[in-house]
Design an enzyme around this catalytic site. Sequence first.
Site, PDB file in Angstrom:
ATOM      1  N   GLU A  75       0.950  -1.211  -0.053  1.00 12.42           N
ATOM      2  CA  GLU A  75      -0.156  -0.108   0.098  1.00 12.42           C
ATOM      3  C   GLU A  75       1.020   1.191   0.047  1.00 12.42           C
ATOM      4  OE1 GLU A  75      -2.734  -0.166  -0.858  1.00 12.42           O
ATOM      5  OE2 GLU A  75      -3.909  -1.564   0.086  1.00 12.42           O
ATOM      6  N   HIS A 111      -7.764  -2.383   8.510  1.00 10.85           N
ATOM      7  CA  HIS A 111      -9.009  -3.071   8.068  1.00 10.85           C
ATOM      8  C   HIS A 111      -9.924  -3.313   9.154  1.00 10.85           C
ATOM      9  CE1 HIS A 111      -6.262  -5.271   4.411  1.00 10.85           C
ATOM     10  NE2 HIS A 111      -6.314  -3.782   4.409  1.00 10.85           N
ATOM     11  N   TYR A 158     -20.285  14.169  17.113  1.00 10.28           N
ATOM     12  CA  TYR A 158     -19.471  15.337  16.695  1.00 10.28           C
ATOM     13  C   TYR A 158     -18.170  15.177  16.605  1.00 10.28           C
ATOM     14  CZ  TYR A 158     -18.041  15.402  21.913  1.00 10.28           C
ATOM     15  OH  TYR A 158     -17.804  15.308  23.010  1.00 10.28           O
ATOM     16  N   HIS A 204     -12.869  -2.083   1.939  1.00 10.06           N
ATOM     17  CA  HIS A 204     -11.403  -2.298   2.376  1.00 10.06           C
ATOM     18  C   HIS A 204     -10.905  -2.003   3.723  1.00 10.06           C
ATOM     19  CE1 HIS A 204      -6.929  -1.345   0.554  1.00 10.06           C
ATOM     20  NE2 HIS A 204      -6.962  -1.753   1.753  1.00 10.06           N
TER      21      HIS A 204
END
Length: 243
Positions: free
Chosen positions: A104, A124, A143, A184
């Site tokens: 990645e 993940h 919030y 993902h």
Amino acid sequence: MAEQRRDARDVREDAQDAPERGELGARGARDVVERAWDELVATARRTVADGLVVGTSGNVSVRVGGTVLVTPTGVPYDRLTPDDVVGVDLDGRQVLGSLFPTSELPMHLAIYRATDASAVVHTHAAHATAVSTLVPELPLIHYMAGALGGPVRVAPYATYGTPELAENMLQALAHRTACLLQNHGTIAYGTSLNQAYDRTAQLEWMCRVWLLASAVPGLTPTLLSAHQLQEAGERLRGYGQKS
């Protein structure tokens, strides 16, 4: 890229012996890299301990000057040692270590090029991944979305490790510090590993809250308005101890 890889111990010795060679060769750079790597490994192990990652899924990086230290691909975090350090430059060329960096890497580098990030955490996480399959944006259930810059978007699906995924992610991160990746997981960045991790954990918690509230038969969760979120976001900017 094999010719660009070097043993971590060799690089640390260069940092000590050749201060004229730049950032990684400056005095004390060896200790900076070692401390950063230790913190990175601790953060990666924390993602597993806290249930945000299973096995070798997910990845963590931290920027040290012009070098990005990153977890290697396919190596369980509990097996990483100080000599397993992996580092690349902002163009992805490997400058530290012999292990391959995470698949990645394009996402991590895209964030460092586009923002002032010092650390990135990708997971993940189960609840966040589930939410990513249901909606294009996490509903305003709490919030604390204000602490991430606003409503958390879902980046459209693309194959992992591809430039397309990195581009989708950057669009979802516009004016945000975290987003969901469809089918993902999550990705978040910050000025430190602690901040990037905390944002990741906060996102997973908000996703879990929304799923729990949405699962009650016959009831619909009350959501915040954009104005309410803006007010909370302004207050959150002044939250905590002043340095």
